[in-house]
Design a protein around this motif. Sequence first.
Motif, PDB file in Angstrom:
ATOM      1  N   ARG A  29     -18.319  31.504  45.938  1.00 30.15           N
ATOM      2  CA  ARG A  29     -19.943  30.907  45.513  1.00 30.15           C
ATOM      3  C   ARG A  29     -20.409  30.735  44.334  1.00 30.15           C
ATOM      4  NH1 ARG A  29     -22.325  31.078  51.020  1.00 30.15           N
ATOM      5  NH2 ARG A  29     -20.674  31.750  52.651  1.00 30.15           N
ATOM      6  N   MET A  30     -20.508  29.552  44.069  1.00 26.11           N
ATOM      7  CA  MET A  30     -21.940  29.220  42.970  1.00 26.11           C
ATOM      8  C   MET A  30     -23.109  30.589  43.626  1.00 26.11           C
ATOM      9  SD  MET A  30     -23.561  25.575  41.367  1.00 26.11           S
ATOM     10  CE  MET A  30     -21.898  25.485  40.842  1.00 26.11           C
ATOM     11  N   LEU A  58     -27.740  26.943  57.283  1.00 25.75           N
ATOM     12  CA  LEU A  58     -27.232  26.123  55.844  1.00 25.75           C
ATOM     13  C   LEU A  58     -28.865  26.181  54.949  1.00 25.75           C
ATOM     14  CD1 LEU A  58     -25.084  23.126  57.499  1.00 25.75           C
ATOM     15  CD2 LEU A  58     -24.326  24.841  56.739  1.00 25.75           C
ATOM     16  N   ALA A  59     -28.606  26.507  53.524  1.00 27.50           N
ATOM     17  CA  ALA A  59     -29.603  26.164  52.949  1.00 27.50           C
ATOM     18  C   ALA A  59     -29.798  24.895  52.873  1.00 27.50           C
ATOM     19  CB  ALA A  59     -29.334  27.375  51.726  1.00 27.50           C
ATOM     20  N   PHE A 105     -27.637  20.317  49.899  1.00 21.83           N
ATOM     21  CA  PHE A 105     -27.485  20.986  50.216  1.00 21.83           C
ATOM     22  C   PHE A 105     -26.366  22.347  50.325  1.00 21.83           C
ATOM     23  CE2 PHE A 105     -25.418  17.720  52.681  1.00 21.83           C
ATOM     24  CZ  PHE A 105     -24.566  18.412  53.319  1.00 21.83           C
ATOM     25  N   ASP A 106     -25.931  23.384  50.449  1.00 23.07           N
ATOM     26  CA  ASP A 106     -25.183  24.291  50.102  1.00 23.07           C
ATOM     27  C   ASP A 106     -24.155  23.972  51.604  1.00 23.07           C
ATOM     28  OD1 ASP A 106     -26.025  24.965  48.312  1.00 23.07           O
ATOM     29  OD2 ASP A 106     -26.617  27.266  48.879  1.00 23.07           O
ATOM     30  N   PHE A 107     -22.612  23.653  51.526  1.00 15.94           N
ATOM     31  CA  PHE A 107     -21.667  23.345  53.288  1.00 15.94           C
ATOM     32  C   PHE A 107     -21.845  24.711  53.051  1.00 15.94           C
ATOM     33  CE2 PHE A 107     -20.716  18.955  50.790  1.00 15.94           C
ATOM     34  CZ  PHE A 107     -20.649  18.533  51.657  1.00 15.94           C
ATOM     35  N   GLY A 111     -22.138  28.240  48.302  1.00 10.62           N
ATOM     36  CA  GLY A 111     -24.147  28.916  47.935  1.00 10.62           C
ATOM     37  C   GLY A 111     -24.613  30.064  49.007  1.00 10.62           C
ATOM     38  N   ARG A 112     -25.762  29.792  49.141  1.00 10.55           N
ATOM     39  CA  ARG A 112     -26.587  29.892  50.165  1.00 10.55           C
ATOM     40  C   ARG A 112     -26.265  30.525  51.333  1.00 10.55           C
ATOM     41  NH1 ARG A 112     -32.454  30.952  47.046  1.00 10.55           N
ATOM     42  NH2 ARG A 112     -31.576  31.350  44.868  1.00 10.55           N
TER      43      ARG A 112
END
Length: 377
Positions: A29-30, A58-59, A105-107, A111-112
Amino acid sequence: TQSTWGTIFGFGSTEKMNRYVDMFIKPKRMRYSDEEIAGPPFARKIDLTLVNRRGHRLAASFYAPASEMGPVPCILFCHGKGGSRKTALPAINLMVPMGVAVFCFDFAGCGRSEGGYITLGWYEREDVEVALRWLQSSGRVSQVALWGRSMGAATSLLFASDFSAAISAIVVDSPFHSLRLLAKDFCTDRVRGLPGLVASVAIWYVRNRIRHRTGADINLLNPAERSATITIPGLFGVAREDSFTKPSYVSAVMAYYRGEKEFHDIFWPPLPPGAPQPTHPHDRERPQDWYQHVSTFLMRNISRGPPINSINLDLFPSTNWDRNGIPIPRAIPSVEKDRSPQREDLYASRAQSSPSLAMSYYGTPVRAFSSSIHSLK
């Protein structure tokens, strides 16, 4: 056997073989801070949380021109494998000063956002759908264009194949043409001289492990063939030295693509002597001439599309595909209500082992389903 897999992949155990599968479905994850995605001062930012069809939160962020007085065109940005909404910052800095909003958005699995795995487009296109529905319901957007990179580019093509009537244009940076062929090339590139039969066995193993863990079938992820139904303007690009999603992959996609299409060769000027070596071309920050080409293309085409508020998205059924690539309606079995990362393997295993559940999972209509959307403003 264990020794066979070790010969093929240079691994010495099943555990290490599964790490190879993780390269496809479980990237690192980034991580990023709030300050890193604050955006430029000329953009007004809204942070929100979407909930996809699998129940993952989803963020997401929406960046609009600070001078916005009404609905504006919007870019829906889709990041690549192992990326996050942070990678949309160049698009934000590029497009917002031109009066165009950017939604990123982050899939799921990145990410978050929640989720234990990515599926390289299989479920990600459903994440794009819930984002598009938020944009439509927000009242802040007039038209929408897609901009995807790598996994996000393939996802954008898969999504546009079903929803192109709601999209103005699409920017496609380094998509793969077929996930099965990509995986096969990855195997043969890793071990030179790998016999075709052995490579096929390796792909069989990878396919079954991915299906077991996520429910996705790499044999059905073919953005090139799906592009045959897309009629909106498209801009394609790939780094000429990219050895992961090769230029030939993009050519294969463009051969199927039915809409107006342009191609831009992504390259960088030679580095001066002693300069640090850049990252792989697939992941390297894009040069300025690429962004200039993208902005020109988008400003020429984004307003040509239909107003998003004039589109009834419920008339576009979310789809999956059978073995022949024929769209079939998607329905979500009730077991997906509990979709925590810890249950990913259990869910996929049950979907594969239970005929009735698998039938629902792979497309037999069960019940109507609508994703919920939560805004945190």
